[in-house]
Design an enzyme around this catalytic site. Structure first.
Site, short mmCIF file in Angstrom:
data_model
loop_
_atom_site.label_atom_id
_atom_site.label_comp_id
_atom_site.label_asym_id
_atom_site.label_seq_id
_atom_site.Cartn_x
_atom_site.Cartn_y
_atom_site.Cartn_z
N ASP A 47 4.40 -14.73 -2.77
CA ASP A 47 4.93 -13.92 -1.67
C ASP A 47 4.01 -14.04 -0.46
O ASP A 47 2.89 -13.54 -0.46
CB ASP A 47 5.01 -12.45 -2.11
N TYR A 52 0.96 -13.28 7.78
CA TYR A 52 -0.29 -13.42 7.01
C TYR A 52 -1.12 -14.64 7.45
O TYR A 52 -2.28 -14.78 7.08
CB TYR A 52 -0.03 -13.53 5.50
N LYS A 77 8.51 -14.31 5.30
CA LYS A 77 9.14 -13.21 6.06
C LYS A 77 9.09 -13.49 7.56
O LYS A 77 8.12 -14.09 8.05
CB LYS A 77 8.40 -11.89 5.78
N HIS A 110 10.70 -8.82 7.94
CA HIS A 110 9.48 -8.14 7.47
C HIS A 110 9.52 -6.63 7.71
O HIS A 110 9.15 -5.85 6.83
CB HIS A 110 8.27 -8.77 8.17
N SER A 235 -4.97 -10.80 -5.42
CA SER A 235 -6.39 -10.78 -5.73
C SER A 235 -6.99 -12.14 -5.41
O SER A 235 -6.31 -13.16 -5.55
CB SER A 235 -6.62 -10.46 -7.22
N ARG A 240 -9.39 -11.10 -12.14
CA ARG A 240 -8.29 -10.15 -11.89
C ARG A 240 -6.94 -10.88 -11.79
O ARG A 240 -5.91 -10.34 -12.18
CB ARG A 240 -8.54 -9.38 -10.59
N1 LIG Z 1 6.37 -6.40 3.10
C1 LIG Z 1 5.30 -5.76 3.49
O1 LIG Z 1 5.29 -5.08 4.54
C2 LIG Z 1 4.06 -5.84 2.67
C3 LIG Z 1 2.97 -5.00 2.95
C4 LIG Z 1 1.85 -5.10 2.13
C5 LIG Z 1 1.83 -6.01 1.08
N2 LIG Z 1 2.91 -6.83 0.85
C6 LIG Z 1 2.92 -7.83 -0.25
O2 LIG Z 1 2.50 -7.20 -1.46
C7 LIG Z 1 1.37 -7.88 -1.99
C8 LIG Z 1 0.47 -6.93 -2.75
O3 LIG Z 1 0.06 -5.85 -1.95
P1 LIG Z 1 -1.43 -5.67 -1.36
O4 LIG Z 1 -2.05 -7.00 -1.24
O5 LIG Z 1 -1.33 -4.84 -0.13
O6 LIG Z 1 -2.16 -4.75 -2.41
P2 LIG Z 1 -2.32 -4.67 -4.02
O7 LIG Z 1 -1.81 -5.88 -4.67
O8 LIG Z 1 -1.80 -3.33 -4.42
O9 LIG Z 1 -3.92 -4.59 -4.16
C9 LIG Z 1 -4.77 -5.65 -3.79
C10 LIG Z 1 -6.21 -5.13 -3.85
O10 LIG Z 1 -6.51 -4.71 -5.18
C11 LIG Z 1 -7.61 -5.46 -5.70
N3 LIG Z 1 -7.24 -5.83 -7.09
C12 LIG Z 1 -6.28 -6.70 -7.48
N4 LIG Z 1 -6.21 -6.76 -8.82
C13 LIG Z 1 -7.14 -5.90 -9.30
C14 LIG Z 1 -7.55 -5.54 -10.60
N5 LIG Z 1 -6.98 -6.08 -11.68
N6 LIG Z 1 -8.55 -4.62 -10.74
C15 LIG Z 1 -9.14 -4.06 -9.64
N7 LIG Z 1 -8.77 -4.37 -8.37
C16 LIG Z 1 -7.79 -5.29 -8.19
C17 LIG Z 1 -7.74 -6.69 -4.82
O11 LIG Z 1 -9.11 -7.04 -4.72
P3 LIG Z 1 -9.67 -8.57 -4.79
O12 LIG Z 1 -8.75 -9.44 -3.99
O13 LIG Z 1 -11.02 -8.43 -4.16
O14 LIG Z 1 -9.73 -8.94 -6.23
C18 LIG Z 1 -7.23 -6.16 -3.48
O15 LIG Z 1 -8.26 -5.47 -2.79
C19 LIG Z 1 0.73 -8.49 -0.73
O16 LIG Z 1 -0.23 -9.48 -1.03
C20 LIG Z 1 1.95 -8.98 0.00
O17 LIG Z 1 2.42 -10.18 -0.58
C21 LIG Z 1 4.01 -6.74 1.63
#
Ligand SMILES: NC(=O)c1ccc[n+]([C@@H]2O[C@H](COP(=O)([O-])OP(=O)(O)OC[C@H]3O[C@@H](n4cnc5c(N)ncnc54)[C@H](OP(=O)(O)O)[C@@H]3O)[C@@H](O)[C@H]2O)c1
Length: 283
Positions: A47, A52, A77, A110, A235, A240
């Site tokens: 994704d 990004y 997006k 988006h 991550s 992780r």
């Molecule tokens: N459509 C939208 O508006 C929108 C907005 C936000 C996100 N997204 C999508 O959703 C995806 C995921 O959301 P997100 O990146 O915001 O947040 P997330 O996946 O909820 O969390 C990512 C964070 O958690 C940490 N992490 C990951 N796995 C872990 C584990 N097993 N144990 C402890 N910590 C862990 C990562 O650290 P490290 O990297 O340091 O390991 C990073 O800081 C995005 O990458 C994107 O593709 C879309």
């Protein structure tokens, strides 16, 4: 129990792997390595987004892994500055060329940006309908659409979005939008599924994790899967990336599911902006 990732059916006849890998906030320099690692572990759904700034590196990682185009489900997006249909057409072409692909599995608006573009996101959506018709987007969908935005598309456009990608995690269940999605055959994708790490030391989450002998991240991701949503945790940490992949070989019982659902704080639990107000357009 084997760790097999289910394919979720979409309303247009296509399918999407329920688990993917998100690349928000991964700098271009680190993206090829993180995506390469994820593909090695077994993820087959990435994704990304124009916003990004790492589409080119996502494409590069898939090619370097030696995987055929049909083996990886790729989502991108439309960025907020490109909602006018002519701009959307150009932006979609740029996305394809950055990824060096001739089609996307899924392309999303988006953000709805209801306070921009004279409130018009319908003509933007109609541009995405064109991309689907010409085959360059196998599926099309939206992101951060609220119920009113979805109702407007239902009234004024032809194609029902295949997915709605919205913020959802234990502190923000986003139930009203999820219910609308479910009732209208739109698959919900939960972004920030672990609230960027914020929910992982919650005592209830830690307690459930101890009971099932898994990590907090695994039980939260599992909770999403059992709700039927799609997730793509991000991550850059190899351990992780691997940990987040192993969530199909255990289950949470109804009590554990309810305990985690009970953490919902409603609007106060949002991590990101409210889509009704969000109006950011990159300069
Ligand atoms: N459509 C939208 O508006 C929108 C907005 C936000 C996100 N997204 C999508 O959703 C995806 C995921 O959301 P997100 O990146 O915001 O947040 P997330 O996946 O909820 O969390 C990512 C964070 O958690 C940490 N992490 C990951 N796995 C872990 C584990 N097993 N144990 C402890 N910590 C862990 C990562 O650290 P490290 O990297 O340091 O390991 C990073 O800081 C995005 O990458 C994107 O593709 C879309």
């Amino acid at each position: 129990m084997a760790n097999t990732i289910p394919d979720i059916p979409l309303n247009d006849g296509n399918t999407i792997p329920q688990l993917g890998f998100g690349v928000f906030q991964i700098g271009p320099k680190d993206t090829a390595e993180a995506v390469g690692r994820a593909l090695e572990v077994g993820y087959r759904h990435i994704d990304t987004a124009e916003m990004y700034g790492n589409e080119a590196e996502v494409g590069e990682a898939i090619r370097t892994a030696g995987l055929g185009r049909g083996e990886v489900f790729v989502t991108s997006k439309l960025n907020n500055g490109f909602h006018r249909p002519d701009d959307a057409r150009k932006a979609f072409e740029s996305t394809l060329s950055a990824l060096r692909m001739d089609y996307l599995d899924l392309f999303l608006i988006h953000w709805p940006l209801p306070t921009r573009y004279d409130g018009d996101f319908v003509s933007t959506w109609q541009a995405l309908e064109e991309f689907r018709r010409d085959g360059r987007a196998r599926s099309i969908g939206v992101s951060n659409f609220q119920v009113a935005h979805l109702e407007r598309l239902a009234a004024e456009a032809d194609v029902v979005p295949a997915v709605n990608q919205i913020e959802a995690h234990p502190y923000f269940g986003n139930e009203e939008v999820r219910a609308y999605d479910r009732q209208h055959n739109i698959v919900t994708q939960a972004w920030s599924p672990i609230a960027q790490g914020r929910v992982l030391d919650d005592p209830t989450v830690v307690d459930v994790a101890e009971q099932v002998g898994r990590t907090p991240a695994q039980v939260v991701l599992r909770w999403h899967l059992q709700r039927g949503d799609i997730v793509f945790p991000k991550s850059t940490t190899p351990k992780r990336i691997e940990e987040n992949f192993h969530i199909f070989d255990f289950t949470l019982d109804a009590v554990a599911m309810e305990q985690i659902s009970g953490l919902d704080r409603g609007e106060a639990g949002r991590q990101g902006p409210n889509p009704d107000e969000f109006d950011y357009v990159p300069s």
